[in-house]
Design a protein around this motif. Structure first.
Motif, PDB file in Angstrom:
ATOM      1  N   TYR A  49     -36.749 -46.671   8.733  1.00  0.00           N
ATOM      2  CA  TYR A  49     -36.210 -47.908   8.182  1.00  0.00           C
ATOM      3  C   TYR A  49     -37.197 -49.058   8.386  1.00  0.00           C
ATOM      4  N   PRO A  50     -37.438 -49.881   7.367  1.00  0.00           N
ATOM      5  CA  PRO A  50     -38.365 -51.021   7.498  1.00  0.00           C
ATOM      6  C   PRO A  50     -37.726 -52.148   8.308  1.00  0.00           C
ATOM      7  N   ILE A  60     -37.886 -36.463  13.664  1.00  0.00           N
ATOM      8  CA  ILE A  60     -37.686 -37.871  13.312  1.00  0.00           C
ATOM      9  C   ILE A  60     -38.153 -38.122  11.884  1.00  0.00           C
ATOM     10  N   ASN A  61     -37.357 -38.832  11.118  1.00  0.00           N
ATOM     11  CA  ASN A  61     -37.707 -39.194   9.748  1.00  0.00           C
ATOM     12  C   ASN A  61     -39.059 -39.909   9.728  1.00  0.00           C
ATOM     13  N   PRO A  62     -40.071 -39.365   9.021  1.00  0.00           N
ATOM     14  CA  PRO A  62     -41.381 -40.016   9.003  1.00  0.00           C
ATOM     15  C   PRO A  62     -41.412 -41.281   8.150  1.00  0.00           C
ATOM     16  N   HIS A  63     -40.356 -41.511   7.372  1.00  0.00           N
ATOM     17  CA  HIS A  63     -40.275 -42.718   6.552  1.00  0.00           C
ATOM     18  C   HIS A  63     -39.120 -43.570   7.082  1.00  0.00           C
ATOM     19  N   LEU A  91     -27.866 -50.156   9.805  1.00  0.00           N
ATOM     20  CA  LEU A  91     -26.545 -49.542   9.639  1.00  0.00           C
ATOM     21  C   LEU A  91     -25.790 -50.109   8.439  1.00  0.00           C
ATOM     22  N   ARG A  92     -26.152 -51.312   8.012  1.00  0.00           N
ATOM     23  CA  ARG A  92     -25.485 -51.945   6.877  1.00  0.00           C
ATOM     24  C   ARG A  92     -26.213 -51.755   5.554  1.00  0.00           C
ATOM     25  N   ASP A  93     -27.424 -51.176   5.591  1.00  0.00           N
ATOM     26  CA  ASP A  93     -28.238 -51.068   4.378  1.00  0.00           C
ATOM     27  C   ASP A  93     -27.882 -49.771   3.643  1.00  0.00           C
ATOM     28  N   HIS A  94     -26.824 -49.816   2.855  1.00  0.00           N
ATOM     29  CA  HIS A  94     -26.332 -48.609   2.196  1.00  0.00           C
ATOM     30  C   HIS A  94     -27.299 -48.094   1.131  1.00  0.00           C
ATOM     31  N   GLY A  95     -28.009 -48.998   0.476  1.00  0.00           N
ATOM     32  CA  GLY A  95     -28.968 -48.570  -0.532  1.00  0.00           C
ATOM     33  C   GLY A  95     -30.086 -47.744   0.093  1.00  0.00           C
ATOM     34  N   TRP A  96     -30.633 -48.222   1.208  1.00  0.00           N
ATOM     35  CA  TRP A  96     -31.691 -47.462   1.896  1.00  0.00           C
ATOM     36  C   TRP A  96     -31.146 -46.124   2.375  1.00  0.00           C
ATOM     37  N   GLN A  97     -29.935 -46.111   2.876  1.00  0.00           N
ATOM     38  CA  GLN A  97     -29.338 -44.865   3.374  1.00  0.00           C
ATOM     39  C   GLN A  97     -29.197 -43.835   2.253  1.00  0.00           C
ATOM     40  N   ARG A  98     -28.716 -44.265   1.081  1.00  0.00           N
ATOM     41  CA  ARG A  98     -28.559 -43.320  -0.038  1.00  0.00           C
ATOM     42  C   ARG A  98     -29.914 -42.777  -0.487  1.00  0.00           C
ATOM     43  N   PHE A 101     -32.766 -42.648  10.845  1.00  0.00           N
ATOM     44  CA  PHE A 101     -33.335 -43.962  10.536  1.00  0.00           C
ATOM     45  C   PHE A 101     -34.803 -44.066  10.920  1.00  0.00           C
ATOM     46  N   GLY A 102     -35.338 -43.056  11.606  1.00  0.00           N
ATOM     47  CA  GLY A 102     -36.743 -43.091  11.991  1.00  0.00           C
ATOM     48  C   GLY A 102     -37.067 -44.223  12.944  1.00  0.00           C
ATOM     49  N   LEU A 103     -36.142 -44.542  13.834  1.00  0.00           N
ATOM     50  CA  LEU A 103     -36.292 -45.674  14.749  1.00  0.00           C
ATOM     51  C   LEU A 103     -36.193 -45.200  16.202  1.00  0.00           C
ATOM     52  N   ALA A 104     -36.912 -44.117  16.514  1.00  0.00           N
ATOM     53  CA  ALA A 104     -36.820 -43.552  17.859  1.00  0.00           C
ATOM     54  C   ALA A 104     -37.259 -44.550  18.930  1.00  0.00           C
ATOM     55  N   GLY A 105     -38.228 -45.390  18.608  1.00  0.00           N
ATOM     56  CA  GLY A 105     -38.709 -46.366  19.579  1.00  0.00           C
ATOM     57  C   GLY A 105     -37.716 -47.472  19.875  1.00  0.00           C
ATOM     58  N   LEU A 106     -36.682 -47.587  19.063  1.00  0.00           N
ATOM     59  CA  LEU A 106     -35.657 -48.601  19.296  1.00  0.00           C
ATOM     60  C   LEU A 106     -34.818 -48.285  20.528  1.00  0.00           C
ATOM     61  N   ARG A 107     -34.706 -46.986  20.861  1.00  0.00           N
ATOM     62  CA  ARG A 107     -33.888 -46.500  21.973  1.00  0.00           C
ATOM     63  C   ARG A 107     -32.458 -46.999  21.828  1.00  0.00           C
ATOM     64  N   LEU A 108     -31.776 -46.480  20.813  1.00  0.00           N
ATOM     65  CA  LEU A 108     -30.396 -46.874  20.561  1.00  0.00           C
ATOM     66  C   LEU A 108     -29.589 -45.689  20.068  1.00  0.00           C
ATOM     67  N   GLY A 109     -28.430 -45.518  20.658  1.00  0.00           N
ATOM     68  CA  GLY A 109     -27.470 -44.525  20.209  1.00  0.00           C
ATOM     69  C   GLY A 109     -26.076 -45.036  20.485  1.00  0.00           C
ATOM     70  N   PHE A 110     -25.077 -44.200  20.223  1.00  0.00           N
ATOM     71  CA  PHE A 110     -23.687 -44.600  20.422  1.00  0.00           C
ATOM     72  C   PHE A 110     -22.901 -43.436  21.007  1.00  0.00           C
ATOM     73  N   VAL A 111     -21.918 -43.788  21.817  1.00  0.00           N
ATOM     74  CA  VAL A 111     -20.982 -42.802  22.351  1.00  0.00           C
ATOM     75  C   VAL A 111     -19.603 -43.150  21.826  1.00  0.00           C
TER      76      VAL A 111
END
Length: 330
Positions: A32-33, A27-30, A237-244, A196-206
């Protein structure tokens, strides 16, 4: 239940100490805020927000997706759905890989076997369902998209499925087949937890054909994704700057980890988020690191090896380097 990384409480209970470095997950240690959720997100039943699906389809390049409570929810539900739709299946799971796949196909009574990645071509003809983790967890092995799509077509011709788990696919976007999930027989899993380092969110997609997604949604039932999780995920998912910026950071830190391990005689491979190597003395290495409050993932048995994720700060990097130096001195 199967054992997984992230079980830091167990590590502390066994070895003591408080200042632990957790490298046991990828998991990404940094992360998403995450913004603070609205009051409505807490007070209303979490009806599906179409903005979440639109944001996910845009990010993953997929024509349609079903939000699920982490890819784990889909991993557990797909064997049940297949049994309901078509009865027991001949299932091949690429190995070694994320153990929950084989566990749940076997548990639901399917004829399950595990096959090495380099033998998968020969397994397609004798299978109704094939499961591939791409990039693989824990080894980092990959399969080219055109090869996957060829397998999916072969399986679909006789009503079969190719399930591609792309939970670690964010840092290898060219490998993804999510853009092809309208094709028969192709099922793709994506995770918000890793990159995204958001494992606690419990979200994925199929991603899959729409009738299959509808059947899976019916099986999983209503209100599977909390309101706060939906709001946070839309922002991420919409924060392209953070993603880059995160792609750049993970590429740099992944290369640093690879170089650090190589400097201490470890031939590792993986993804920017984790590295794995076969280790004859895996148990000894695991204990060596744990006694220094560094928690790595031990893979025992036939797939004996070690997987390490990324640390979150410079002092952790220095502690890992010191522990590796001491390991070489043993």
């Amino acid at each position: 239940m199967l054992e997984h990384g992230g079980n830091l409480r167990a590590a502390k209970a066994r070895y003591g100490g408080t200042d632990w470095i957790d490298l046991s997950t990828g998991i990404n240690p940094h992360g998403y805020p995450a913004p603070a959720p609205s009051s409505d997100a807490w007070q209303r039943l979490p009806e599906p927000d179409p903005d979440l699906v639109r944001a996910a389809c845009a990010y993953y390049g997929a024509p349609h997706l079903l939000p699920v409570a982490g890819t784990q929810a889909a991993i557990q539900a797909l064997p049940r759905l297949r049994a309901e739709l078509a009865g027991p299946a001949r299932v091949t799971v690429a190995a070694p890989s994320y153990a929950e796949h084989a566990h749940h196909w076997r548990r639901l009574g399917h004829a399950m076997r595990e096959v090495a990645y380099d033998s998968l071509d020969d397994a397609i003809g004798a299978s109704d369902v094939v499961v591939v983790v791409n990039p693989n967890n824990p080894t980092g092995a990959t399969v080219a998209p055109e090869r996957l799509l060829g397998w999916a077509a072969q399986l679909a011709a006789r009503g079969g499925w190719l399930v591609v788990d792309e939970a670690f696919g964010d840092t290898a976007r060219a490998l993804s087949v999510a853009g092809h999930v309208g094709r028969p027989g192709l099922v793709v899993l994506r995770s918000v937890g890793k990159f995204f380092g958001l494992a606690g969110l419990r979200l994925g997609f199929v991603g899959a054909e729409e009738p299959l997604l509808a059947a899976l949604g019916d099986l999983l039932g209503p209100w599977t994704i909390s309101g706060p999780a939906q709001e946070v995920a839309i922002a991420a998912l919409r924060d392209h700057g953070w993603q880059r910026a995160t792609q750049t950071r993970l590429a740099r830190d992944g290369a640093r980890m690879h170089a650090l391990l190589a400097d201490h005689g470890i031939d590792a491979h993986g993804t920017p988020l984790f590295h794995w190597w076969a280790a004859p003395r895996a148990e000894d290495f695991h204990q060596h690191m744990a006694r220094r409050a560094i928690w790595v993932r031990l893979f025992p048995g036939a797939a004996r090896g070690i997987r390490v994720g990324l640390p979150g700060n410079e002092s952790a990097w220095l502690r890992i380097e010191q522990a590796l130096r001491e390991w070489n001195d043993t």
